[in-house]
Design an enzyme around this catalytic site. Structure first.
Site, PDB file in Angstrom:
ATOM      1  N   GLY B  34      10.052  19.734   8.232  1.00  0.00           N
ATOM      2  CA  GLY B  34       9.531  20.250   9.124  1.00  0.00           C
ATOM      3  C   GLY B  34       8.990  21.462   7.736  1.00  0.00           C
ATOM      4  O   GLY B  34       8.930  22.631   8.063  1.00  0.00           O
ATOM      5  N   HIS B 112       7.279  12.836   1.435  1.00  0.00           N
ATOM      6  CA  HIS B 112       6.963  11.112   0.968  1.00  0.00           C
ATOM      7  C   HIS B 112       6.715  10.679  -0.383  1.00  0.00           C
ATOM      8  O   HIS B 112       6.020  11.443  -1.214  1.00  0.00           O
ATOM      9  CB  HIS B 112       5.186  10.798   1.733  1.00  0.00           C
ATOM     10  CG  HIS B 112       5.167   9.193   2.484  1.00  0.00           C
ATOM     11  ND1 HIS B 112       5.126   7.936   2.147  1.00  0.00           N
ATOM     12  CD2 HIS B 112       5.147   9.091   3.909  1.00  0.00           C
ATOM     13  CE1 HIS B 112       4.888   6.926   2.415  1.00  0.00           C
ATOM     14  NE2 HIS B 112       4.919   7.873   4.418  1.00  0.00           N
ATOM     15  N   ASN B 163      17.483  22.733   7.944  1.00  0.00           N
ATOM     16  CA  ASN B 163      16.934  23.324   8.968  1.00  0.00           C
ATOM     17  C   ASN B 163      17.259  22.052   9.969  1.00  0.00           C
ATOM     18  O   ASN B 163      17.964  21.381  10.291  1.00  0.00           O
ATOM     19  CB  ASN B 163      14.931  23.257   8.542  1.00  0.00           C
ATOM     20  CG  ASN B 163      14.236  22.674   9.811  1.00  0.00           C
ATOM     21  OD1 ASN B 163      14.353  24.671  10.072  1.00  0.00           O
ATOM     22  ND2 ASN B 163      13.303  22.335   9.234  1.00  0.00           N
ATOM     23  N   GLY B 464     -21.334 -21.489 -26.874  1.00  0.00           N
ATOM     24  CA  GLY B 464     -22.345 -21.573 -26.205  1.00  0.00           C
ATOM     25  C   GLY B 464     -23.535 -22.083 -26.359  1.00  0.00           C
ATOM     26  O   GLY B 464     -23.913 -23.411 -28.270  1.00  0.00           O
ATOM     27  N   SER B 538     -20.905 -23.143 -32.171  1.00  0.00           N
ATOM     28  CA  SER B 538     -19.771 -23.580 -33.112  1.00  0.00           C
ATOM     29  C   SER B 538     -19.607 -25.100 -31.727  1.00  0.00           C
ATOM     30  O   SER B 538     -19.034 -25.334 -30.323  1.00  0.00           O
ATOM     31  CB  SER B 538     -18.816 -23.142 -32.690  1.00  0.00           C
ATOM     32  OG  SER B 538     -18.208 -22.490 -31.561  1.00  0.00           O
TER      33      SER B 538
END
Lengths: 321, 640
Positions: B34, B112, B163, B464, B538
């Protein structure tokens, strides 16, 4: 073009440092020091800040505090007014006189697309007018000059969604505000870090109330737009709001005739969207006294706030100040 | 119509709120205790609700209220649409009201659990906390958590608001049992005052007037207590501190240091020391817009002019020479962790303390606090909402006091270097002195060099086909890492062949040597703490595997830029494929020599599927957490 109203301007004497004034209350001193601290933090940590100047009482206080923060230097940022072209004529006259008297660079931006489309609070409606001429225009201006921080005079006590706004309010590159993802603001340690393209809205008067603002104006002898003081003005009553007919652009409905009424304004915006209140308060002292006994909230005269439920929050998410 | 017109009351004799000062307090409690209702009630009782707001409240109560048609005060303060729908306050909201005796700023903070960070936020600026307890439920874990956070953040005065006392029939025994439970827990927390009050926010019992329903209660009403409570912590009596915020130099004749006095007081003629540099001077002027002052005290925003030309940039702290703050790079601090990705030792952050922002590393986590038992447990990590003790090390020395002694100069925040989020609230517990640093005796080794750069050294090896885009991607990755503040170096096959490897050809043996040399150079660079980006064809798998073995686990990242040969040949940025087809190059990989793709690379980039920019982002998402030593978040993992 608004010369006719210049004669009603209150004198804009720059307050002299030597003039003795009654000391501020401890409460106002604390609020002032907090605002100064915030402004210096922005000047030190941002690349290109700007101070939004809306010409109202809160802006007047903000400008005054900014001069204190950097004295004897000048505030290291320009003023920016986003002009919807529907402000009261006295506001524009006051704006130009203030910038001149303080020798402060003033940038004015009008949304050119909105102006050419003829956006108008009467025919386009208040929502569209505010969206195009204020929200969009502000984003345009911030982008145009590349500002990364913008001071605004908003206070948390004005409106419910403002109560949860941070002092430093983070905006995405698209100027959006996410109320669920705000940074926690601890102590006086403001997190000023932003990524490229993002910006911060900064509210140095966050913790001030309307009464604080007026008591400060009284104590510091700060000039404000004369519209805040009661006078006979040409008024039409529309949907419960007292609207001042400020120029010939206001279309009168059948049977509507402006009547002289003794009114003043508690907030100032676009004249067609700002309701007056009946009042006899002709001085700052009388306004302070009136506030203490008043039972109506400050934004009650604002037409846009009542557009729909939680309308202010929606505007803010879209980038409204 | 005219009845709706706003008419302000004509001025009548009314008390103007006197300047007795300001009380900043916060309300906290569990969901549904509250809080919002209580604040709404306080605003209502102190006449801070205006007529039009009240009308809107009546309207809202009918539409969204939970009180069966009665006025639902919670709706007055729950501002945001989302929380109206959820019925949960999700953020800190600030409210303002005053009585003839005092002005108040209330921080309404959520109960919360996942929003505990907001509670810490509200507490950091408050002098008093109202802890709400539902009389039917008693003291809960959340109540304890909030009490602990309030205590840690330096709040010394609490009101235990029991409360909904109406819902337990105004039962004295219930009230007294809750008060006893709370004392059993909170007496260790060092509060200076604990005032329990039985009340009903909904009906107003003991809020402003003593309730007839609790004749057994002889204490103050809530408003009565808030008006009277003395929270002055005498910040003005602490040693003088002023963090320099802004060097004010409008012209050659004026050089001032602007800032807010954090604690203590300073007068003209007082000696002061710049804490970090140790330079001393005297205060010549205390300049303000309203004229020079003889004295400034804690909370004043002023500009100091000194007798000597000493250098004191933003971030420097002016202090009383006889009572200086600690100045060191290492200290022990209490952290409230505020973000989803858990804190691990070694995390590199930005630390803001006073007006100083400095790169820092969380060196070690010592413990985490169990808020129910107040016991410190050993822990390697701090999760969201955890409260722990951690060792912090800054890149350069910072000036501070212990938080218990000085709330202004002992507080700091930690900011994430990547997201710019505020990730922790920090409170200094103790300086880990210079002797301590020396005893640890950091030799200048690879860890020390990398530590100075706040990164972990790493080799990113792009392999690559020629024309697959390795160098382009590596270059983009380097730019992005550089923008993140990473210290990088680039090794490119073509570049190395201009110098270091100018003597090598393109036969398989030479290719092997090419890769070996490049790898050794990369290894030396990691010794220097660098992140090394290597772009080499490589082609031989065994060469790359040998290379990997030269590095520590996790320090070598292989990125396979997978582009079909046809695509590379079509791109052919260097005209190699064209020359090979014309027979001018005999040994181009992919044409005359085969390419062996990696079997288990850390990352495969499909060069045909996305542009170089997007591929580079994926590499950054993979390597940045390795460099920062922070585990990737779920979002980062998803980006891979």
């Amino acid at each position: 073009m608004y010369l006719s109203e210049a004669a009603t301007l209150a004198p804009l004497d720059a307050p002299s440092a030597a003039a003795p004034r009654p000391a501020l209350s401890p409460h106002l001193r604390r609020l002032e020091a907090e605002a100064i601290h915030i402004m210096r933090e922005v000047a030190a940590e941002f690349r290109h800040p700007v101070m939004l100047y809306s010409i109202g009482k809160d802006s007047s206080v903000m400008l005054h505090v900014a001069r204190k923060a950097f004295w004897p230097g000048k505030p290291p940022f320009p003023l920016l007014h986003v002009d919807t072209t529907w402000k009261f004529r006295e506001m524009i006259a006051f704006r130009d006189a203030t910038a001149k008297a303080l020798d402060w660079e003033l940038l004015v931006h009008v949304n050119p697309e909105g102006a050419s489309r003829g956006i108008d609070p009467f025919r386009s409606g208040s929502s569209l007018h505010t969206q195009v001429m204020k929200t969009e225009a502000l984003k345009q201006a911030l982008d145009k000059w590349g500002f990364d921080a913008a001071f605004g005079g908003a206070r948390r006590d004005e409106e419910k969604s403002r109560a949860k706004e941070r002092v430093f309010s983070h905006r995405t590159a698209a100027h959006a505000w996410d109320p669920r993802n705000q940074r926690p603001e601890l102590w006086r340690l403001y997190n000023t870090r932003i990524a490229r393209g993002e910006s911060m809205r900064v509210f140095p008067l966050s913790n001030w109330t309307e009464l604080d603002v007026w008591q400060y104006i009284l104590a510091e002898n700060i000039p404000v737009v004369p519209l805040y003081f009661a006078a006979e003005r040409p008024i039409v009553e529309r949907d419960g709001a007292l609207i001042m007919v400020d120029d010939a652009r206001m279309p009168l409905e059948p049977g509507e005739r402006p009547e002289p009424r003794r009114v003043r304004f508690r907030t100032l915006g676009c004249y067609p969207l700002t309701g007056a209140v009946e009042s006899d308060a002709r001085t700052v002292e009388e306004i302070v006294h009136e506030l203490v006994t008043s039972r109506a909230s400050e934004r009650q005269g604002r037409v846009i706030d009542h557009d729909d439920k939680a309308s202010m929050e929606r505007k803010k998410r879209e980038g409204y100040f | 119509m005219s009845a709706a017109v706003a008419t302000l009351a004509r001025p009548v004799a009314a008390p103007v709120p006197a300047g007795r000062g300001l009380l900043r307090f916060l309300t906290c409690g569990s969901v549904d205790d509250g809080k919002s209702t209580l604040i709404g009630r306080l605003l209502y009782e102190t006449k801070a609700i205006f007529e039009d707001q009240f009308a809107s409240l009546e309207n809202d109560s009918r539409r969204h209220g939970t009180t069966g048609g009665d006025i639902d005060f919670a709706l007055l303060v729950d501002g945001l649409e989302a929380e109206r729908e959820q019925g949960i306050t999700i953020d800190v909201a600030y409210r303002y009201f005053s009585t003839p005796r005092r002005s108040f700023i209330v921080a309404d903070t959520p109960g919360h659990e996942q929003y505990t960070r907001n509670m810490a936020t509200g507490a950091s600026n408050a002098d008093l906390a109202i802890l709400l307890v539902d009389a039917r439920k008693g003291v809960l874990t959340q109540t304890k958590r909030h009490s602990v956070i309030a205590a840690l953040l330096g709040i010394r005065h609490v009101v235990l608001a029991v409360n909904k006392i109406d819902l337990v029939g105004y039962d004295r025994a219930v009230f007294e049992r809750i008060v006893a439970d709370f004392h059993a827990f909170a007496d260790e927390l060092g509060f200076r005052s604990i005032v329990p009050i039985p009340l009903s926010a909904r009906f107003g019992d003991n809020v402003t007037a003593p309730s007839a329903a609790t004749p057994w209660y002889g204490g103050p009403t809530l408003i009565g207590h808030l008006e009277e409570v003395d929270v002055d912590e005498a910040a003005q009596d602490l040693p003088f501190r002023l963090p320099v915020q802004w060097v004010n130099r409008p012209n050659l004749d004026f050089r001032g240091f602007s800032g807010t006095v954090a604690s203590g007081r300073v007068r003209i003629g007082d000696p002061i020391v710049a804490a970090s540099s140790g330079r001393q001077s005297k205060v010549k002027r205390i300049a303000t817009f309203d004229g020079d002052r003889a004295e400034a005290v804690a909370g004043d925003a002023v500009t100091l002019v000194l007798a000597d030309e000493i250098d004191a940039p933003r971030g420097e702290v002016f202090a009383e020479p006889k009572a200086r703050p600690s100045v060191t790079t290492r200290f022990l601090a209490r952290l409230v962790w505020m973000t989803d990705d858990a804190l691990l030792p070694g995390r590199s952050v930005l630390l803001k303390i006073g007006t100083r922002t400095v790169p820092a590393t969380v060196r070690a986590i010592r413990s985490v606090l169990d808020v129910e038992t107040l016991a410190e447990r050993q822990s390697e990590t701090l999760g969201l909402n955890a409260i722990g003790l951690a060792e912090i090390e800054t890149v350069s020395p910072v000036a501070f006091d212990v938080y218990e002694d000085n709330r202004e100069t002992g507080a700091f925040i930690l900011v994430d270097r990547f997201s710019n989020a505020t990730v922790a609230a920090g409170m200094v517990r103790e300086a880990l002195g210079a002797t301590n640093v020396h005893r640890h005796g950091f030799d200048v080794d690879r860890a020390a060099r990398a530590g100075l750069k706040h990164q972990r050294p790493l080799v990113v090896w792009f392999t690559g086909l020629p024309g697959s885009g390795k160098s382009t991607i590596a270059n983009l990755v380097e730019r992005k890492l550089h923008a993140l503040g990473r210290h990088t170096a680039m090794l490119d096959g073509d570049d190395l062949r201009q110098g270091l490897n100018a003597d090598l050809g393109f036969d398989l043996a030479s290719r092997g040597e090419n890769v070996r040399r490049a790898g050794e150079v990369a290894r030396l660079m990691t010794e220097a703490g660098l992140v090394v980006l290597c772009a080499f064809v490589s082609p031989v798998r065994a060469d790359r595997e040998r290379l990997r073995a030269r590095f520590a686990e996790g320090e070598f990242v292989e990125v396979f830029v997978d582009a079909p040969a046809e695509l590379c040949a079509a791109r052919d940025p260097k005209g190699l494929y064209a020359q090979a087809r014309e027979g001018k190059i005999a040994s181009l990989t992919g044409v005359a020599q085969s390419y062996e793709p990696p079997l288990a690379p850390e990352l495969v980039l499909d060069a045909a599927a996305a542009d170089a920019e997007a591929l580079a982002e994926r590499v950054v998402a993979l390597v940045e957490p390795l460099i920062s030593g922070v585990r990737p978040t779920a979002e980062d993992s998803a980006a891979l």
